[in-house]
Design an enzyme around this catalytic site. Structure first.
Site, short mmCIF file in Angstrom:
data_model
loop_
_atom_site.label_atom_id
_atom_site.label_comp_id
_atom_site.label_asym_id
_atom_site.label_seq_id
_atom_site.Cartn_x
_atom_site.Cartn_y
_atom_site.Cartn_z
N ASP A 143 0.80 -1.22 0.00
CA ASP A 143 0.00 0.00 0.00
C ASP A 143 0.84 1.28 0.00
O ASP A 143 0.30 2.37 0.15
CB ASP A 143 -0.95 0.02 1.19
CG ASP A 143 -0.20 -0.10 2.52
OD1 ASP A 143 1.05 -0.11 2.49
OD2 ASP A 143 -0.86 -0.19 3.57
N HIS A 203 27.58 9.96 4.28
CA HIS A 203 29.04 9.75 4.34
C HIS A 203 29.48 8.88 3.17
O HIS A 203 30.45 9.21 2.46
CB HIS A 203 29.38 9.10 5.68
CG HIS A 203 30.81 8.70 5.84
ND1 HIS A 203 31.67 9.35 6.68
CD2 HIS A 203 31.55 7.70 5.26
CE1 HIS A 203 32.87 8.78 6.63
NE2 HIS A 203 32.81 7.77 5.78
N GLU A 204 28.81 7.74 2.96
CA GLU A 204 29.22 6.83 1.90
C GLU A 204 29.02 7.46 0.52
O GLU A 204 29.87 7.32 -0.36
CB GLU A 204 28.44 5.52 2.01
CG GLU A 204 28.65 4.76 3.31
CD GLU A 204 30.11 4.52 3.64
OE1 GLU A 204 30.94 4.45 2.71
OE2 GLU A 204 30.43 4.41 4.83
N HIS A 212 31.86 9.68 -0.48
CA HIS A 212 33.04 9.03 -1.04
C HIS A 212 32.95 9.01 -2.57
O HIS A 212 33.97 9.12 -3.27
CB HIS A 212 33.17 7.61 -0.51
CG HIS A 212 33.75 7.53 0.86
ND1 HIS A 212 34.94 8.12 1.19
CD2 HIS A 212 33.31 6.90 1.98
CE1 HIS A 212 35.22 7.87 2.47
NE2 HIS A 212 34.25 7.15 2.97
N TYR A 268 43.10 6.86 -0.92
CA TYR A 268 42.58 6.44 0.38
C TYR A 268 43.68 5.86 1.26
O TYR A 268 43.64 4.70 1.67
CB TYR A 268 41.47 5.41 0.15
CG TYR A 268 40.49 5.26 1.29
CD1 TYR A 268 39.74 6.34 1.74
CD2 TYR A 268 40.30 4.03 1.90
CE1 TYR A 268 38.83 6.20 2.77
CE2 TYR A 268 39.38 3.88 2.93
CZ TYR A 268 38.66 4.96 3.36
OH TYR A 268 37.75 4.82 4.38
N GLU A 297 38.22 10.73 4.23
CA GLU A 297 37.27 10.36 5.28
C GLU A 297 36.63 11.58 5.93
O GLU A 297 35.43 11.60 6.23
CB GLU A 297 37.97 9.52 6.35
CG GLU A 297 37.95 8.03 6.09
CD GLU A 297 36.55 7.47 6.08
OE1 GLU A 297 35.77 7.73 7.03
OE2 GLU A 297 36.20 6.78 5.11
N ASP A 336 44.78 0.82 9.35
CA ASP A 336 43.67 1.62 8.84
C ASP A 336 44.13 2.47 7.65
O ASP A 336 43.83 3.66 7.56
CB ASP A 336 43.10 2.49 9.98
CG ASP A 336 41.89 3.31 9.57
OD1 ASP A 336 41.10 2.83 8.74
OD2 ASP A 336 41.76 4.45 10.08
N HIS A 353 40.72 6.79 9.15
CA HIS A 353 39.57 7.06 10.00
C HIS A 353 39.97 7.77 11.29
O HIS A 353 39.11 8.33 11.98
CB HIS A 353 38.84 5.76 10.36
CG HIS A 353 38.17 5.11 9.19
ND1 HIS A 353 38.78 4.12 8.44
CD2 HIS A 353 36.96 5.31 8.63
CE1 HIS A 353 37.97 3.72 7.48
NE2 HIS A 353 36.85 4.43 7.57
#
Length: 943
Positions: A288, A370-371, A374, A385, A394, A450, A455
C-alpha cells in the site's frame, strides 16, 4: 690513501623545514616571468595582468615548470563554477604513460589563467619487461580471491546498470602507470613503472588497487578501496522516525525505487538477504506504499537507506548544484543487509552497501550521506585512500554526512557520526573517540593500520570544520592558545565543497587543504574578509599555519644544504608576508643562526608586495662547515613591527660537517666503543635504537658496527604492502658517507653482514618467522636517498657473517651520498629469548679504477677482450707487471659476481680464456686486480 673516495660529507636532516616536501610543482627561474610560488610548494599564483590562456600554459611556458622532452600535460576535464571560474585538470604523462596522482589544476577567470596547484614529480622513463597477462596473474594471486565479481553475471549486470554503460565490467584490464611504493608522496619515494589493476573479489569481499612492478613482476603495494565507516558500537533504535519517501508502482505493489528525482536521477534500494552475492539482491516491496510495521514486509533498514540517499542527493543538488555523485546524474544504488552481522558500510566505487551490524543496521542518515560523499570525492579530488590524503577523504565524508543530517533533521542532528546506532566519531570533540584534534598531536596515527590512519587522522579536519562553523577557543596539543569566530555551517560548507571539488588533487596533504580553504574563502567571500580570517584561525587551532595579522612576516622554510657539498655553503631561505593587506615596501632584516655559533644578519629592501607573497633570499655570508661536529641551523625575520613572533623562525635544519677518509677498508677495530663519527662514516641513531661500535662482535671477533632495537611498544607492524621504513622512523639508524666517483672508471663495494631477530613475533603474535624478519630487521643501502639493495635475516641466530658485493658503476662521474640504513625493533636486553633484533656490519671495502692514469700500477697497457661482442668464449689479453697473484672477476651489471679465479703473476704479455656460455645476453664487467690496483673492461654477450 686510496683515490677511491675524496671526502665524506653527511647531511643529517633530522627535522626538515615544511616548505620543501616531496609533493610540489616543479618550478624553474623562468617562473618569475609569469608568477610566483605561494607559501606551500605546489601552489603558484600568476602575476597580475598576465594574459595566458589555460590551453597555452604548458605549451608555451612548460620550461617554467621543468617539463622535459617526452613529458606531456593532457587536459582531463574542465568544470566551471558558480563564480564563473574555470578549473582545468591536467594529467602528467611520460612517454605516453600517466604518472599516478600527478595532477595539476589550472584555475582561470575570464579565459585567462589566475593560479594553479598540484603535483609534478620527476620520473625516470623505463620500459615494461613483464606482460600484462603475467602481471595480472601476480595481482590476482596477491588478492587471493576465491570468486571474482566479473565471474558473477548478476554483479556485472548491476555494474552496467549503475554506470549506464552496456560494456562495463569488473574484469581487471590493467594499465601501465608510474607510481610510488607507499601512497605517501611526502616520503618522496622513487616512482617506478608498474601495471595497475583494479581487482574486485566477491569472496572474500575486497576491492584493491594492486601494483605490479613492470620490470620484475613483483607486487610492490596494494590498497583496499572499499571506503568503509568502521564503527565500534550499535544501538537498537529507529534512526529517522516516520518520513515521506518516493517509490515506484509496478501495478501489483510498490518498490523502493524512485525515478527522475531532482534533475532526473534514479534512486534504488535492494535487499541482499544477508548474502554477499549482488546477483541475489531483490527489491523491497510494499502493498500500500505505507511502509510501516503493520506490513509483514516492513524493513526499517531499507527505508532508512532509501530516505538517507534521497536527502543526500537533495542536499548536494540544492546547496551545491551537484547532480549525483559524479555530477552527471548516475543512479544512486544501495544494497542493504549485506552478509551476516557485517559490521560496516562501504562505497565500492559504484554503489553503497550496508551491513546489519549487531542487530542495528548501519543506515543512519549521516552514514548514508558519508558513503555517498566518497563517490563525490572519487569524481572530484580523487583523494587516494591512504595516509593524509585518505584522512582528508574520510573527513570530507564526515563533514557532508553531518551537513546532510543537519539539513534533513536539525533537531536530532549533532556533531557525532553514527549516533543513531552508537556514535564512533565526534567532530566537536575528536579526542572523545581517540582521534586527534591537532595535526600530529595526541592520538595522531603514524603506522600503516587503517590505511595509514584514514579514520583516525580525519579528526583534525573534522575539528577544523566544527570550529569554522561554530567557533571556539582553547589551547591545542602544541600548547598554542586559539580563538575562532564561527561563520556558520552554510558558509563553512561552501568553502569545504569548493576545496574538495575545485582545488585538491589525489595526493593532497593537510597543508594543501589549508591553502585550498584559504583560496576558496577568498574566491567566495573575498581576501581578508571575516570568513578568510576564520579559516586561517581554525587551521591554527588544529595545529597548521597561523592566524591572519597585519605586518606579519615569517620564514617558512630553509632549503636543504646540498648533500656531499663543499665545506662552505650559502644558506637559502623562503620568506612570506603573512598579512592580508598589501605591504607598502621598506626594509626587512633577516638572519640565520647556527650551532656551533655562527650568525649572519642581513638587510633587504622590499618593494610593495601583496598579501601572501613569498620570496627566496640567499644570504651573502656562507655557512662554514669545516669544523668537526654537527650544526643546528635556524633562520628568522627580525622585524620589530611584526605582531606575531611565533612564525618568525623556520624549523630547525640539522647538518654535519665533512669527514676525511683515512682508509679504503673500514673495519672499526681502531674506534672507541660508542663513538658516533669515525673515518668517513657519520652514524645516526633513532629514538628507539642504538647505532654504536661494539667490541667482540666483528667478523674476526673484534669490533663491529651494531644497529640494535629498543622498545617494541610503538612499532607498527601491519600491512605487508607498506614499507616500515616509511613510518617506523624511531626504529631506524644509519651510517652514511660521501662518495667521490668523479674521476673513477669503476667502483665496487663489499661488506660483511650478520643479522639476528627475536622469536617474539612468531611465538607470541603468531606471525610467520620470515615475514617477521623481513619487516622488523632490515638493512638497506641507499644512494642519495634512493634504495639500491635490501637484506633480511634468514634464521634467528644461526646466520653467519656473509660478504655482499655491489657494483656502483652507474654512479660514476659524480659525488653521491651512500647510507647503510638499519630498521630494528626489539633490543637484546628486553628480549625474553635473549636474541634481539640486531644488525652487525663489518669490513666495508671499496675497489676502483681511476681514469686519470689510464692504468693502475698492477698492469701495463690495457685489457683486450676478443671477440667482443661474443657468443660465449672470450680471450683476455693483458700485459702483466705484478709480482703477486692476480684475481680475475666477472660481474654482471646488477652487481652480482658471476665468476672468480686466481691467475699466476706474469712480467709481460699474457692471455687467458673466459667462458661466458650459459650467461644471459647483456653487458658484463671483467676485472683484473692485484695488491696495488686493478684494471677493468667490458664485454657484451650477444643474444
Amino acid at each position: 690513501m686510496s683515490a677511491v673516495l675524496r671526502t665524506g660529507f653527511l647531511i643529517g636532516l633530522l627535522a626538515l623545514a615544511p616548505m620543501l616536501p616531496a609533493q610540489h610543482l616543479r618550478t624553474t627561474p623562468r617562473l618569475a616571468e609569469i608568477g610566483y610560488e605561494l607559501e606551500s610548494p605546489g601552489w603558484v599564483q600568476l602575476l597580475p595582468g598576465t594574459q595566458i590562456r589555460p590551453e597555452a600554459l604548458f605549451a608555451d611556458y612548460g620550461a617554467a615548470f621543468g617539463l622535459r622532452p617526452g613529458e606531456t600535460m593532457t587536459l582531463l576535464r574542465t568544470e566551471y563554477d558558480e563564480l564563473g571560474m574555470g578549473h582545468h585538470r591536467y594529467q602528467l604523462a611520460v612517454g605516453g604513460i600517466p604518472v599516478e596522482g600527478a595532477r595539476v589544476v589550472v584555475h582561470s577567470q575570464y579565459g585567462k589563467v589566475r593560479s594553479l596547484n598540484g603535483w609534478l614529480p620527476v620520473v625516470t622513463p623505463s620500459q615494461a619487461l613483464v606482460t600484462r597477462e603475467d602481471a595480472r596473474a601476480a595481482a590476482l594471486q596477491a588478492v587471493g580471491g576465491l570468486t571474482w565479481m566479473w565471474e558473477n553475471p548478476g554483479a556485472e549486470a548491476a555494474l552496467r546498470h549503475a554506470q549506464g554503460d552496456p560494456a562495463a565490467t569488473f574484469f581487471p584490464a590493467g594499465e601501465l602507470v608510474y607510481a610510488d611504493s607507499d601512497y605517501d608522496p611526502v616520503n618522496g619515494s622513487a616512482l617506478r613503472l608498474v601495471w595497475k589493476f583494479d581487482v574486485y573479489a566477491e569472496t572474500p569481499h575486497t576491492r584493491q588497487w594492486v601494483y605490479v612492478d613492470a620490470q620484475t613482476g613483483a607486487v610492490i603495494k596494494s590498497l583496499e578501496t572499499l571506503h568503509t565507516t568502521n564503527t565500534p558500537g550499535t544501538a537498537l533504535t529507529r534512526y529517522a522516525g516516520e518520513r515521506t519517501i518516493t517509490t515506484d508502482a509496478t501495478g501489483t505493489n510498490f518498490r523502493l525505487r524512485e525515478t527522475n528525482r531532482g534533475l532526473g536521477v534514479d534512486i534504488e534500494t535492494y535487499d541482499m538477504n544477508q548474502t554477499t552475492d549482488f546477483a541475489l539482491a531483490v527489491d523491497f516491496t510494499d502493498d500500500d506504499n505505507y511502509w510501516n510495521n503493520v506490513n509483514a514486509e516492513f524493513d526499517e533498514a531499507a527505508t532508512d537507506a532509501h530516505f538517507g540517499t534521497e536527502m543526500a542527493y537533495d542536499y548536494y543538488l540544492t546547496k551545491h548544484n551537484r547532480h549525483s555523485y559524479n555530477n552527471s546524474g548516475s543512479p544512486l544504488v544501495s544494497y542493504v543487509h549485506f552478509d551476516v552481522a557485517y559490521f560496516n558500510a562501504f562505497w565500492n566505487g559504484v554503489w553503497m552497501t550496508y551491513g546489519d551490524g549487531n542487530g542495528a543496521p548501519l543506515t543512519t542518515l549521516d552514514v548514508v550521506a558519508h558513503e555517498l560523499t566518497h563517490g563525490v570525492t572519487q569524481f572530484s579530488a580523487e583523494l587516494v585512500y591512504a595516509y593524509e590524503s585518505g584522512a582528508l577523504n574520510e573527513s570530507f565524508s564526515d563533514i557532508f554526512g553531518n551537513l546532510v543530517e543537519y539539513e534533513a533533521d536539525s533537531i536530532l542532528a549533532d556533531w557525532r557520526i553514527g549516533e543513531g546506532f552508537g556514535a564512533f566519531r565526534s567532530m566537536q570533540n575528536p579526542n572523545a573517540f581517540g582521534n586527534p584534534d591537532t595535526y600530529k598531536g595526541q592520538s595522531w596515527s603514524v603506522g600503516s593500520f587503517d590505511n595509514g590512519g584514514v579514520h583516525i587522522n580525519s579528526g583534525v579536519q573534522n575539528f577544523w570544520f566544527y570550529l569554522l562553523s561554530v567557533g571556539g577557543s582553547g589551547t591545542n596539543d602544541k600548547n598554542r592558545a586559539y580563538s575562532v569566530t564561527g561563520i556558520g555551517r552554510d558558509k563553512a560548507a561552501q568553502i569545504a565543497y569548493r576545496v574538495l571539488t575545485v582545488y585538491l588533487t589525489p595526493f593532497s596533504q593537510y597543508e594543501d587543504a589549508r591553502i585550498a580553504s584559504l583560496q576558496a574563502a577568498a574566491d567566495l567571500y573575498g581576501t581578508c574578509g571575516e570568513e578568510y580570517k576564520a579559516v586561517a584561525a581554525a587551521w591554527y587551532a588544529v595545529g597548521l599555519g597561523f592566524p591572519i595579522q597585519e605586518n606579519d612576516f615569517g620564514v617558512v622554510g630553509i632549503y636543504p644544504i646540498e648533500p656531499c657539498g663543499p665545506e662552505e655553503e650559502l644558506v637559502k631561505i623562503r620568506v612570506q608576508y603573512l598579512g592580508c593587506d598589501s605591504f607598502p615596501g621598506g626594509p626587512l632584516q633577516l638572519a640565520y643562526f647556527a650551532q656551533p655559533f655562527q650568525v649572519a644578519v642581513e638587510n633587504v629592501n622590499l618593494p610593495a608586495i601583496p598579501g601572501g607573497f613569498a620570496f627566496d633570499y640567499t644570504f651573502n655570508q656562507p655557512l662554514n662547515l669545516t669544523d668537526p661536529g654537527g650544526y643546528q641551523l635556524i633562520s628568522r625575520t627580525l622585524s620589530l613591527s611584526d605582531p606575531n613572533f611565533l612564525n618568525d623562525s623556520s624549523e630547525f635544519l640539522f647538518t654535519y660537517n665533512t669527514v676525511p677518509l683515512t682508509n679504503q677498508h673500514i673495519s672499526f677495530e681502531s674506534y672507541a666503543t660508542g663513538q658516533a663519527v669515525f673515518d668517513t662514516l657519520y652514524v645516526r641513531r633513532g629514538a628507539q635504537t642504538r647505532a654504536v661500535v661494539e667490541p667482540g662482535l666483528g667478523k674476526d671477533g673484534s669490533f663491529s658496527l651494531l644497529f640494535e632495537g629498543g622498545k617494541r611498544d610503538n612499532f607498527s607492524f601491519f600491512n605487508a604492502s607498506f614499507d616500515d621504513f616509511a613510518f617506523n622512523q624511531d626504529y631506524q639508524s644509519s651510517a652514511c658517507m660521501c662518495m667521490d666517483a668523479t674521476r673513477l672508471d669503476s667502483l665496487g663495494l663489499s661488506f660483511d653482514l650478520r643479522q639476528t631477530y627475536s622469536k617474539f613475533r612468531e611465538i607470541n603474535l603468531g606471525i610467520d618467522s620470515l615475514e617477521a624478519a623481513a619487516k622488523v630487521n632490515i638493512l638497506r643501502l641507499t644512494v642519495d636517498g634512493v634504495e639500491i639493495s635490501r637484506y633480511s635475516p634468514v634464521t634467528h641466530t644461526q646466520d653467519t657473517f656473509r660478504t655482499h658485493r655491489i657494483l656502483l658503476n652507474d654512479k660514476l662521474g659524480g659525488v653521491f651520498n651512500l647510507c647503510f640504513e638499519g630498521l630494528t625493533n626489539q633490543s637484546k636486553e628486553i628480549d625474553g629469548f635473549d636474541i634481539g633484533d640486531r644488525i652487525l656490519l663489518d669490513n666495508i671495502r671499496f675497489t676502483s679504477v681511476r681514469n686519470t692514469t689510464g692504468v693502475s700500477p698492477v698492469l701495463a697497457g690495457t685489457l683486450q677482450l676478443y671477440p667482443n661482442p661474443t657468443e660465449g668464449i672470450v680471450t683476455l689479453s693483458y700485459q702483466g707487471a705484478e709480482t703477486g697473484p692476480l684475481a680475475l672477476e666477472v660481474w654482471d651489471m646488477a652487481g652480482r659476481r658471476i665468476s672468480q679465479r686466481q691467475l699466476l703473476p706474469v712480467a709481460g704479455a699474457a692471455q687467458t680464456v673466459i667462458d661466458l656460455r650459459g650467461q644471459a645476453a647483456g653487458l658484463y664487467l671483467v676485472r683484473l686486480s692485484g695488491d696495488t690496483g686493478s684494471l677493468t673492461s667490458k664485454v657484451l654477450v650477444k643474444p
